[in-house]
Design an enzyme around this catalytic site. Structure first.
Site, PDB file in Angstrom:
ATOM      1  N   THR A 182      37.586  43.081  33.024  1.00  0.00           N
ATOM      2  CA  THR A 182      36.234  42.523  33.190  1.00  0.00           C
ATOM      3  C   THR A 182      36.217  41.039  32.874  1.00  0.00           C
ATOM      4  O   THR A 182      35.546  40.254  33.554  1.00  0.00           O
ATOM      5  CB  THR A 182      35.220  43.276  32.305  1.00  0.00           C
ATOM      6  OG1 THR A 182      35.238  44.663  32.693  1.00  0.00           O
ATOM      7  CG2 THR A 182      33.815  42.728  32.469  1.00  0.00           C
ATOM      8  N   CYS A 183      36.971  40.645  31.857  1.00  0.00           N
ATOM      9  CA  CYS A 183      37.009  39.234  31.460  1.00  0.00           C
ATOM     10  C   CYS A 183      37.599  38.364  32.563  1.00  0.00           C
ATOM     11  O   CYS A 183      37.115  37.262  32.827  1.00  0.00           O
ATOM     12  CB  CYS A 183      37.819  39.084  30.176  1.00  0.00           C
ATOM     13  SG  CYS A 183      37.255  40.150  28.821  1.00  0.00           S
TER      14      CYS A 183
END
Length: 161
Positions: free
Chosen positions: A47-48
């Site tokens: 996600t990052c």
């Protein structure tokens, strides 16, 4: 835990720049003007790397049109990892990548989580807007969620004032 209308506390964050290792005190770095500080649980994580950091890179120009002087991403990773992550994602100078290698700053903020199976102590996923050293907006994600700390959400908050 830090909250809206609190002053951003002093501490030490690091970055590996063109002149080597540099230290930054957030209380000084964000003392004048409007800034965004957002945190990710870890560099190179899905996600990052796919949403959070790329969203701020993509919207950097529009955020700056709304008065943001600095966009900074911080993680509980070392400065070498943060530099490599920025290079891998072609961040350039749109987002400043900062390291809180021992999580001491996030302990001060009260924005840490323990993820024993993931890598120990990590930063919560959050974004904050800091104006003249005061946190004017603070968006902390619920566990395993992503949305309120996104560049798009922060931009909407800035447009509303």
């Amino acid at each position: 835990m830090i909250k809206t209308n609190d002053r951003i506390p002093a501490g030490t964050l690091t970055a590996l720049g063109e002149v080597g290792m540099q230290q930054f005190n957030p209380a000084e770095l964000f003392d004048k003007g409007t800034h965004i500080l957002f945190a990710v649980p870890g560099a190179f994580t899905p996600t990052c790397s796919e949403k959070h950091l790329p969203g701020f890179v993509e919207h950097a120009a529009e955020l700056k049109k709304h008065g943001v002087q600095t966009i900074a991403c911080v993680a509980v990773n070392d400065a070498f990892v943060m530099k490599a992550w920025g290079k891998a994602l072609n961040v350039g100078d749109s987002v400043m990548l900062l390291s809180d290698g021992d999580a001491s700053y996030h302990r001060e903020l009260g924005l840490i989580k323990e993820t024993s199976s993931f890598g120990g102590t990590r930063a919560e996923r959050y974004a904050m807007v800091i104006t003249d050293g005061v946190i004017t907006h603070l968006f902390v994600e619920d566990e395993k969620s992503y949305g309120v700390s996104s560049a798009e959400h922060v931009l909407e908050a800035l447009k509303k004032g």
